[in-house]
Scaffold this motif. Structure first.
Motif, PDB file in Angstrom:
ATOM      1  N   GLN A  57      16.071  -0.827  34.438  1.00  0.00           N
ATOM      2  CA  GLN A  57      15.948  -0.276  33.053  1.00  0.00           C
ATOM      3  C   GLN A  57      14.522   0.410  32.780  1.00  0.00           C
ATOM      4  O   GLN A  57      14.146   0.717  31.690  1.00  0.00           O
ATOM      5  N   ASN A  58      13.493   0.277  33.849  1.00  0.00           N
ATOM      6  CA  ASN A  58      12.197   0.784  33.768  1.00  0.00           C
ATOM      7  C   ASN A  58      12.443   2.205  33.351  1.00  0.00           C
ATOM      8  O   ASN A  58      12.864   3.147  33.811  1.00  0.00           O
ATOM      9  N   SER A  59      11.575   2.490  32.428  1.00  0.00           N
ATOM     10  CA  SER A  59      11.487   3.697  31.578  1.00  0.00           C
ATOM     11  C   SER A  59      10.985   4.751  32.578  1.00  0.00           C
ATOM     12  O   SER A  59      11.332   6.110  32.771  1.00  0.00           O
ATOM     13  N   ASP A  60       9.929   4.429  33.550  1.00  0.00           N
ATOM     14  CA  ASP A  60       9.834   5.387  34.639  1.00  0.00           C
ATOM     15  C   ASP A  60      10.767   5.694  35.497  1.00  0.00           C
ATOM     16  O   ASP A  60      10.961   7.082  36.126  1.00  0.00           O
ATOM     17  N   VAL A  61      11.420   4.837  36.064  1.00  0.00           N
ATOM     18  CA  VAL A  61      12.512   5.147  37.115  1.00  0.00           C
ATOM     19  C   VAL A  61      13.790   5.941  36.556  1.00  0.00           C
ATOM     20  O   VAL A  61      14.113   7.066  36.917  1.00  0.00           O
ATOM     21  N   LEU A  62      13.809   5.749  35.054  1.00  0.00           N
ATOM     22  CA  LEU A  62      14.982   6.453  34.418  1.00  0.00           C
ATOM     23  C   LEU A  62      14.567   7.880  34.353  1.00  0.00           C
ATOM     24  O   LEU A  62      15.413   8.930  34.166  1.00  0.00           O
ATOM     25  N   GLU A  63      13.378   7.911  33.986  1.00  0.00           N
ATOM     26  CA  GLU A  63      12.700   9.456  33.573  1.00  0.00           C
ATOM     27  C   GLU A  63      12.715  10.167  35.096  1.00  0.00           C
ATOM     28  O   GLU A  63      13.145  11.382  34.968  1.00  0.00           O
ATOM     29  N   THR A  64      12.437   9.470  36.210  1.00  0.00           N
ATOM     30  CA  THR A  64      12.534  10.201  37.302  1.00  0.00           C
ATOM     31  C   THR A  64      14.058  10.433  37.889  1.00  0.00           C
ATOM     32  O   THR A  64      14.124  11.660  38.418  1.00  0.00           O
ATOM     33  N   ALA A  65      14.708   9.712  37.668  1.00  0.00           N
ATOM     34  CA  ALA A  65      16.012   9.776  37.874  1.00  0.00           C
ATOM     35  C   ALA A  65      16.644  11.147  37.107  1.00  0.00           C
ATOM     36  O   ALA A  65      17.340  11.983  37.776  1.00  0.00           O
ATOM     37  N   ASP A  66      16.211  11.117  35.889  1.00  0.00           N
ATOM     38  CA  ASP A  66      16.721  12.119  35.033  1.00  0.00           C
ATOM     39  C   ASP A  66      16.152  13.474  35.581  1.00  0.00           C
ATOM     40  O   ASP A  66      16.981  14.658  35.622  1.00  0.00           O
ATOM     41  N   THR A  67      15.016  13.534  35.920  1.00  0.00           N
ATOM     42  CA  THR A  67      14.319  14.769  36.312  1.00  0.00           C
ATOM     43  C   THR A  67      14.707  15.318  37.655  1.00  0.00           C
ATOM     44  O   THR A  67      15.343  16.267  37.882  1.00  0.00           O
ATOM     45  N   LEU A  68      15.188  14.110  38.781  1.00  0.00           N
ATOM     46  CA  LEU A  68      15.798  14.397  40.031  1.00  0.00           C
ATOM     47  C   LEU A  68      17.174  14.895  39.877  1.00  0.00           C
ATOM     48  O   LEU A  68      17.389  16.143  40.535  1.00  0.00           O
ATOM     49  N   LYS A  69      17.824  14.401  38.808  1.00  0.00           N
ATOM     50  CA  LYS A  69      19.281  14.952  38.819  1.00  0.00           C
ATOM     51  C   LYS A  69      19.337  16.360  38.115  1.00  0.00           C
ATOM     52  O   LYS A  69      20.458  17.002  38.614  1.00  0.00           O
ATOM     53  N   SER A  70      18.409  16.599  37.259  1.00  0.00           N
ATOM     54  CA  SER A  70      18.302  17.785  36.609  1.00  0.00           C
ATOM     55  C   SER A  70      18.058  18.892  37.681  1.00  0.00           C
ATOM     56  O   SER A  70      18.590  19.998  37.594  1.00  0.00           O
ATOM     57  N   CYS A  71      17.065  18.499  38.400  1.00  0.00           N
ATOM     58  CA  CYS A  71      16.777  19.570  39.553  1.00  0.00           C
ATOM     59  C   CYS A  71      17.841  19.932  40.532  1.00  0.00           C
ATOM     60  O   CYS A  71      18.186  20.928  40.948  1.00  0.00           O
ATOM     61  N   VAL A  72      18.676  18.839  41.067  1.00  0.00           N
ATOM     62  CA  VAL A  72      19.767  18.983  41.691  1.00  0.00           C
ATOM     63  C   VAL A  72      20.803  19.648  41.197  1.00  0.00           C
ATOM     64  O   VAL A  72      21.627  20.705  41.716  1.00  0.00           O
TER      65      VAL A  72
END
Length: 93
Positions: A53-68
């Motif tokens: 639930q770490n906000s930095d991890v979730l933000e990074t996951a969101d960014t990476l998934k958007s990129c993919v």
């Protein structure tokens, strides 16, 4: 395959470096990687949230998934999944 696709495959392959058998890989990790490549954005983020639930991890996951989702073509995604299936079934794995 695009550069983004090649990078995705490289990063995925790095998950498996460290020895051991692919059978030992947690099914949740395999599910998460599959969602990352071909699942919906929402399903991938929900999967990540189950374990972190770490906000930095979730933000990074969101960014990476958007990129993919934006950069990889359907063929790139299918190629990545095919490569992963070969890795999972390899006798060297």
């Amino acid at each position: 395959m695009t550069r983004a696709g090649a990078l995705l495959l490289l990063c995925t392959a790095l998950l498996f470096i460290g020895g051991g058998k692919c059978d030992d890989i947690c099914p949740a990790l395999r599910d998460t990687v599959d969602l990352f490549i071909s699942g919906s954005h929402e399903a991938y983020i929900e999967q990540v949230e189950k374990y972190n639930q770490n906000s930095d991890v979730l933000e990074t996951a969101d960014t990476l998934k958007s990129c993919v989702d934006e950069k990889l073509t359907p063929q790139d995604k299918q190629d990545a999944l095919s490569a992963l299936n070969k890795i999972y079934s390899s006798s060297l794995c």
